[in-house]
Design a protein around this motif. Structure first.
Motif, PDB file in Angstrom:
ATOM      1  N   ASP A 186      39.244  42.684  35.047  1.00  0.00           N
ATOM      2  CA  ASP A 186      38.916  44.010  34.516  1.00  0.00           C
ATOM      3  C   ASP A 186      37.644  44.552  35.165  1.00  0.00           C
ATOM      4  O   ASP A 186      37.599  45.712  35.583  1.00  0.00           O
ATOM      5  CB  ASP A 186      38.751  43.942  32.998  1.00  0.00           C
ATOM      6  N   LEU A 187      36.627  43.711  35.281  1.00  0.00           N
ATOM      7  CA  LEU A 187      35.388  44.122  35.950  1.00  0.00           C
ATOM      8  C   LEU A 187      35.654  44.467  37.414  1.00  0.00           C
ATOM      9  O   LEU A 187      35.150  45.459  37.925  1.00  0.00           O
ATOM     10  CB  LEU A 187      34.330  43.015  35.851  1.00  0.00           C
ATOM     11  N   ALA A 188      36.465  43.666  38.068  1.00  0.00           N
ATOM     12  CA  ALA A 188      36.797  43.923  39.477  1.00  0.00           C
ATOM     13  C   ALA A 188      37.478  45.275  39.636  1.00  0.00           C
ATOM     14  O   ALA A 188      37.181  46.018  40.574  1.00  0.00           O
ATOM     15  CB  ALA A 188      37.690  42.820  40.027  1.00  0.00           C
ATOM     16  N   ARG A 189      38.352  45.615  38.730  1.00  0.00           N
ATOM     17  CA  ARG A 189      39.040  46.916  38.813  1.00  0.00           C
ATOM     18  C   ARG A 189      38.061  48.072  38.626  1.00  0.00           C
ATOM     19  O   ARG A 189      38.196  49.110  39.252  1.00  0.00           O
ATOM     20  CB  ARG A 189      40.159  46.982  37.787  1.00  0.00           C
ATOM     21  N   ARG A 190      37.061  47.877  37.788  1.00  0.00           N
ATOM     22  CA  ARG A 190      36.064  48.931  37.594  1.00  0.00           C
ATOM     23  C   ARG A 190      35.099  49.038  38.769  1.00  0.00           C
ATOM     24  O   ARG A 190      34.751  50.129  39.188  1.00  0.00           O
ATOM     25  CB  ARG A 190      35.288  48.705  36.289  1.00  0.00           C
ATOM     26  N   VAL A 191      34.689  47.893  39.303  1.00  0.00           N
ATOM     27  CA  VAL A 191      33.706  47.897  40.388  1.00  0.00           C
ATOM     28  C   VAL A 191      34.354  48.262  41.726  1.00  0.00           C
ATOM     29  O   VAL A 191      33.821  49.076  42.476  1.00  0.00           O
ATOM     30  CB  VAL A 191      33.009  46.519  40.488  1.00  0.00           C
ATOM     31  N   LEU A 192      35.485  47.669  42.015  1.00  0.00           N
ATOM     32  CA  LEU A 192      36.113  47.854  43.325  1.00  0.00           C
ATOM     33  C   LEU A 192      37.059  49.056  43.377  1.00  0.00           C
ATOM     34  O   LEU A 192      37.336  49.566  44.458  1.00  0.00           O
ATOM     35  CB  LEU A 192      36.853  46.578  43.733  1.00  0.00           C
ATOM     36  N   ALA A 193      37.544  49.468  42.240  1.00  0.00           N
ATOM     37  CA  ALA A 193      38.379  50.674  42.091  1.00  0.00           C
ATOM     38  C   ALA A 193      39.474  50.771  43.151  1.00  0.00           C
ATOM     39  O   ALA A 193      40.318  49.895  43.250  1.00  0.00           O
ATOM     40  CB  ALA A 193      37.501  51.907  42.065  1.00  0.00           C
ATOM     41  N   SER A 194      39.436  51.836  43.938  1.00  0.00           N
ATOM     42  CA  SER A 194      40.517  52.103  44.885  1.00  0.00           C
ATOM     43  C   SER A 194      40.487  51.190  46.105  1.00  0.00           C
ATOM     44  O   SER A 194      41.392  51.225  46.921  1.00  0.00           O
ATOM     45  CB  SER A 194      40.470  53.562  45.332  1.00  0.00           C
ATOM     46  N   ARG A 195      39.457  50.373  46.237  1.00  0.00           N
ATOM     47  CA  ARG A 195      39.418  49.420  47.359  1.00  0.00           C
ATOM     48  C   ARG A 195      40.398  48.273  47.158  1.00  0.00           C
ATOM     49  O   ARG A 195      40.763  47.588  48.100  1.00  0.00           O
ATOM     50  CB  ARG A 195      38.015  48.856  47.525  1.00  0.00           C
ATOM     51  N   ILE A 196      40.821  48.040  45.920  1.00  0.00           N
ATOM     52  CA  ILE A 196      41.782  46.967  45.645  1.00  0.00           C
ATOM     53  C   ILE A 196      43.134  47.356  46.210  1.00  0.00           C
ATOM     54  O   ILE A 196      43.677  48.410  45.894  1.00  0.00           O
ATOM     55  CB  ILE A 196      41.878  46.676  44.136  1.00  0.00           C
ATOM     56  N   HIS A 197      43.660  46.476  47.044  1.00  0.00           N
ATOM     57  CA  HIS A 197      44.955  46.728  47.685  1.00  0.00           C
ATOM     58  C   HIS A 197      46.082  45.981  46.976  1.00  0.00           C
ATOM     59  O   HIS A 197      47.172  46.504  46.803  1.00  0.00           O
ATOM     60  CB  HIS A 197      44.888  46.316  49.155  1.00  0.00           C
ATOM     61  N   ASP A 198      45.803  44.744  46.555  1.00  0.00           N
ATOM     62  CA  ASP A 198      46.845  43.927  45.941  1.00  0.00           C
ATOM     63  C   ASP A 198      46.207  42.919  44.995  1.00  0.00           C
ATOM     64  O   ASP A 198      45.122  42.411  45.258  1.00  0.00           O
ATOM     65  CB  ASP A 198      47.636  43.200  47.041  1.00  0.00           C
ATOM     66  N   VAL A 199      46.903  42.623  43.899  1.00  0.00           N
ATOM     67  CA  VAL A 199      46.461  41.623  42.932  1.00  0.00           C
ATOM     68  C   VAL A 199      47.636  40.702  42.648  1.00  0.00           C
ATOM     69  O   VAL A 199      48.728  41.172  42.333  1.00  0.00           O
ATOM     70  CB  VAL A 199      45.984  42.276  41.614  1.00  0.00           C
ATOM     71  N   SER A 200      47.420  39.404  42.773  1.00  0.00           N
ATOM     72  CA  SER A 200      48.496  38.442  42.510  1.00  0.00           C
ATOM     73  C   SER A 200      48.478  38.023  41.043  1.00  0.00           C
ATOM     74  O   SER A 200      47.495  38.248  40.329  1.00  0.00           O
ATOM     75  CB  SER A 200      48.348  37.207  43.399  1.00  0.00           C
ATOM     76  N   GLU A 201      49.547  37.400  40.621  1.00  0.00           N
ATOM     77  CA  GLU A 201      49.626  36.858  39.267  1.00  0.00           C
ATOM     78  C   GLU A 201      48.625  35.715  39.133  1.00  0.00           C
ATOM     79  O   GLU A 201      48.366  34.989  40.085  1.00  0.00           O
ATOM     80  CB  GLU A 201      51.042  36.340  38.987  1.00  0.00           C
ATOM     81  N   ALA A 202      48.101  35.544  37.933  1.00  0.00           N
ATOM     82  CA  ALA A 202      47.120  34.492  37.685  1.00  0.00           C
ATOM     83  C   ALA A 202      47.780  33.122  37.697  1.00  0.00           C
ATOM     84  O   ALA A 202      48.864  32.936  37.132  1.00  0.00           O
ATOM     85  CB  ALA A 202      46.429  34.726  36.348  1.00  0.00           C
ATOM     86  N   LYS A 203      47.130  32.176  38.380  1.00  0.00           N
ATOM     87  CA  LYS A 203      47.570  30.776  38.395  1.00  0.00           C
ATOM     88  C   LYS A 203      46.356  29.931  38.057  1.00  0.00           C
ATOM     89  O   LYS A 203      45.319  30.048  38.702  1.00  0.00           O
ATOM     90  CB  LYS A 203      48.096  30.381  39.771  1.00  0.00           C
ATOM     91  N   ASP A 204      46.476  29.093  37.046  1.00  0.00           N
ATOM     92  CA  ASP A 204      45.388  28.233  36.608  1.00  0.00           C
ATOM     93  C   ASP A 204      44.128  29.025  36.268  1.00  0.00           C
ATOM     94  O   ASP A 204      43.013  28.567  36.499  1.00  0.00           O
ATOM     95  CB  ASP A 204      45.066  27.175  37.671  1.00  0.00           C
ATOM     96  N   GLY A 205      44.300  30.254  35.770  1.00  0.00           N
ATOM     97  CA  GLY A 205      43.167  31.073  35.352  1.00  0.00           C
ATOM     98  C   GLY A 205      42.496  31.868  36.473  1.00  0.00           C
ATOM     99  O   GLY A 205      41.492  32.513  36.253  1.00  0.00           O
ATOM    100  N   TRP A 206      43.036  31.820  37.690  1.00  0.00           N
ATOM    101  CA  TRP A 206      42.468  32.530  38.837  1.00  0.00           C
ATOM    102  C   TRP A 206      43.477  33.501  39.420  1.00  0.00           C
ATOM    103  O   TRP A 206      44.662  33.226  39.479  1.00  0.00           O
ATOM    104  CB  TRP A 206      42.043  31.538  39.923  1.00  0.00           C
ATOM    105  N   CYS A 207      42.990  34.660  39.878  1.00  0.00           N
ATOM    106  CA  CYS A 207      43.815  35.677  40.539  1.00  0.00           C
ATOM    107  C   CYS A 207      43.358  35.807  41.990  1.00  0.00           C
ATOM    108  O   CYS A 207      42.176  35.659  42.285  1.00  0.00           O
ATOM    109  CB  CYS A 207      43.648  37.042  39.887  1.00  0.00           C
ATOM    110  N   THR A 208      44.300  36.128  42.856  1.00  0.00           N
ATOM    111  CA  THR A 208      43.961  36.427  44.243  1.00  0.00           C
ATOM    112  C   THR A 208      44.032  37.939  44.407  1.00  0.00           C
ATOM    113  O   THR A 208      45.024  38.561  44.026  1.00  0.00           O
ATOM    114  CB  THR A 208      44.942  35.744  45.220  1.00  0.00           C
ATOM    115  N   VAL A 209      42.967  38.503  44.946  1.00  0.00           N
ATOM    116  CA  VAL A 209      42.865  39.952  45.086  1.00  0.00           C
ATOM    117  C   VAL A 209      42.588  40.282  46.551  1.00  0.00           C
ATOM    118  O   VAL A 209      41.760  39.630  47.180  1.00  0.00           O
ATOM    119  CB  VAL A 209      41.717  40.516  44.205  1.00  0.00           C
ATOM    120  N   VAL A 210      43.288  41.285  47.073  1.00  0.00           N
ATOM    121  CA  VAL A 210      43.034  41.763  48.435  1.00  0.00           C
ATOM    122  C   VAL A 210      42.268  43.076  48.319  1.00  0.00           C
ATOM    123  O   VAL A 210      42.704  44.009  47.642  1.00  0.00           O
ATOM    124  CB  VAL A 210      44.343  41.972  49.224  1.00  0.00           C
ATOM    125  N   VAL A 211      41.101  43.101  48.955  1.00  0.00           N
ATOM    126  CA  VAL A 211      40.214  44.259  48.913  1.00  0.00           C
ATOM    127  C   VAL A 211      40.089  44.789  50.330  1.00  0.00           C
ATOM    128  O   VAL A 211      39.976  44.016  51.278  1.00  0.00           O
ATOM    129  CB  VAL A 211      38.818  43.859  48.373  1.00  0.00           C
TER     130      VAL A 211
END
Length: 157
Positions: free
Chosen positions: A86-111
């Motif tokens: 949620d914080l990443a979406r607010r801080v990085l906003a439109s720079r986020i290109h892709d977000v993967s499903e969470a595995k073991d409590g971690w998400c992979t995000v492409v910025v």
């Protein structure tokens, strides 16, 4: 020469300010238009600058917004805790290109950034982020993170 004529374009002298005069001028305009408007008088700047080459607030804002929000050619893949998304979406906003499903409590995000140096924005996530790729971004984050660590390794003073 009057105090209005001696001012630089886009500035107000204390005398003009005291009189409540707002002056706009564009030196790039062929006719070097000048307008002085008493405070409280409504004007439409679009008509004043209609044939002018001066950048307006609207065009300056559009250029700034485009430069800030446009996704760049550098894709940086990071790992974030699921609760930090949620914080990443607010801080990085439109720079986020892709977000993967969470595995073991971690998400992979492409910025996406314009250049590798822009990854310094990711430092605000502190130890809640790991840069995975590219290697140049991972190396740069490591360099940037050592600066405050070294600075705080000895007592102040």
């Amino acid at each position: 020469m009057s105090s209005l004529a001696s001012e630089r374009p886009g500035t107000m002298s204390p005398i003009s300010l005291a009189r409540g005069v707002l002056r706009t001028e564009c030196s790039t305009s062929p006719s070097r238009r000048r307008s002085a408007v008493r405070a409280g008088t409504a004007i439409d700047l679009r008509t004043t600058r209609a044939n002018s080459r001066c950048p307006t607030r609207r065009t300056k804002w559009a250029a700034l917004k485009d430069r800030t929000e446009r996704r760049g050619p550098v894709s940086v893949t990071v790992r974030l805790p699921e609760n930090g998304l949620d914080l990443a979406r607010r801080v990085l906003a439109s720079r986020i290109h892709d977000v993967s499903e969470a595995k073991d409590g971690w998400c992979t995000v492409v910025v996406r950034y314009h250049d590798i140096e822009s990854v310094r924005q990711l430092l605000r996530f502190g130890d809640h982020i790991e840069v995975l790729t590219p290697a140049a971004a991972r190396e740069r984050i490591g360099q940037l993170a050592t600066i405050p660590a070294e600075r705080h390794s000895t007592p102040a003073g």
